[in-house]
Design an enzyme around this catalytic site. Structure first.
Site: not given
Ligand code: DGL
Length: 262
Positions: A11-12, A74, A151, A182, A184
Site C-alpha cells: 500500500d502507499s 492501494c 488518518e 480507497c 481509508h
Molecule cells: N491507499 C490510497 C488508496 O487506496 C489512499 C492513500 C493515498 O492517497 O495514498 O487509494
C-alpha cells in the site's frame, strides 16, 4: 507451488491495513508481509508516471520475501500501476479494483464510485465495471479530504459527517450502490452511512480478500499451519503517530515495525 510462502500486501501507506484486516479475518492461517510506503504517501495526489514507478519499486521490494501472491491493497496504485507490475512480477499480482468492480456490477441501477483524485481520474473502476456490465451507468466522485479525516481519527465527528454529505451529494439520488474505492474509507463507514442512508457500500478490501481466497483455492494453495499466520510490517518511514493510526486501520495492535530504505 510452496503454499507456505507469505502473501505480500503493498500500500502507499498504512491505509492498506484495512485490507490486511479483511485478509486476516478470512484467511487467519496465512503468513502476510505488508509493505507500506509511508515515506511517500499519499499516492492519490500524484501523477500516473510517478505512481507506476513507485508501484514497481514496491513490487520489487516485496519480491525479496518470495511471496506466492502480491495484493496491491492501494486503490490508486491498482488503478495506475497494476498492469506494469503484473508484466514484470514472477508471482501473480491482484489489485483491489477488479474484485470491487465485479461486486458492483452485480447490482442493478447506477453505481457510485468514490476514491482519490488519481483513482477517479484513471477511470479504472468505470472500465472494470463495464467489462461485466457494458451499459452500466457509473458516477465517480473524488473525495480527497476523506484520507486526512480517517488518518486524523475523526471517525465519529460532525465535521466528517458534513464532508461526507458534501461529497456524496454529488451522486445522483438514484445511486444506491457505492464502491469504497480507497483503503481509508471503510474506517468512515458510519459517517458515510449517515450521509447517505440506505446505500449498499462495497468495501473493495473485503471483496479483494474473497478474491485472494479463490486464488488460493484454485491453485496457489493455503498455508497449512493451524496457528495464526505471522504478520510482518515493513514501512519506508515511521512517524510518531503511525502506531496509533495504524492500529485503528488494522483493528489490532501493530507489533514490531521494520523499516526499509528506498
Ligand atoms: N491507499 C490510497 C488508496 O487506496 C489512499 C492513500 C493515498 O492517497 O495514498 O487509494
Amino acid at each position: 507451488m510452496r503454499p507456505q510462502r507469505p502473501i505480500g500486501v503493498f500500500d502507499s501507506g498504512i491505509g492498506g491495513l484495512t485490507v490486511v484486516h479483511a485478509l486476516r479475518r478470512l484467511l487467519p492461517s496465512e503468513a502476510l508481509v505488508y509493505l507500506g510506503d509511508t515515506a511517500r504517501v499519499p499516492y492519490g495526489t500524484k501523477s500516473h508516471d510517478t505512481i507506476v514507478r513507485y508501484t514497481l519499486q514496491m513490487g520489487a521490494l516485496l519480491q525479496q520475501h518470495d511471496p506466492k501472491l502480491i495484493v496491491v491493497a492501494c486503490n490508486t496504485a491498482s488503478a495506475h500501476g497494476l498492469a506494469a507490475l503484473q508484466a514484470v512480477s514472477p508471482c501473480p499480482v491482484l489489485g483491489v479494483i477488479a474484485p470491487g468492480a465485479e461486486a458492483a456490477s452485480q447490482s442493478n441501477g447506477p453505481v457510485g464510485v468514490i476514491g482519490t483524485l488519481a483513482t477517479v481520474a484513471s477511470a479504472a473502476y468505470e472500465e472494470a465495471i463495464r467489462r461485466h456490465r457494458p451499459g452500466a451507468v457509473i458516477h465517480s466522485v473524488a473525495c480527497p479530504l476523506l484520507v486526512s479525516l480517517a488518518e486524523e481519527g475523526w471517525v465519529d465527528d460532525p465535521i466528517t459527517d458534513a464532508v461526507c454529505r458534501r461529497y456524496l451529494n454529488e451522486l445522483p439520488f438514484e445511486v444506491k450502490t457505492v464502491v469504497l474505492g480507497c483503503t481509508h474509507y471503510p474506517i468512515l463507514k458510519a459517517s458515510l452511512s449517515r450521509a447517505r442512508p440506505g446505500t449498499t457500500w462495497i468495501d473493495s478490501g473485503e471483496v479483494a480478500a474473497e478474491a485472494v481466497e479463490r486464488l488460493l483455492r484454485n491453485g496457489l494453495g493455503f498455508r497449512t499451519e493451524s496457528a495464526p499466520g505471522p504478520l510482518r510490517l515493513i514501512l519506508t518511514d515511521a512517524s510518531s503517530r503511525l502506531r496509533e493510526v495504524g492500529e485503528r486501520f488494522l483493528g489490532e495492535s501493530l507489533g514490531s515495525l521494520e523499516l526499509v530504505d528506498l
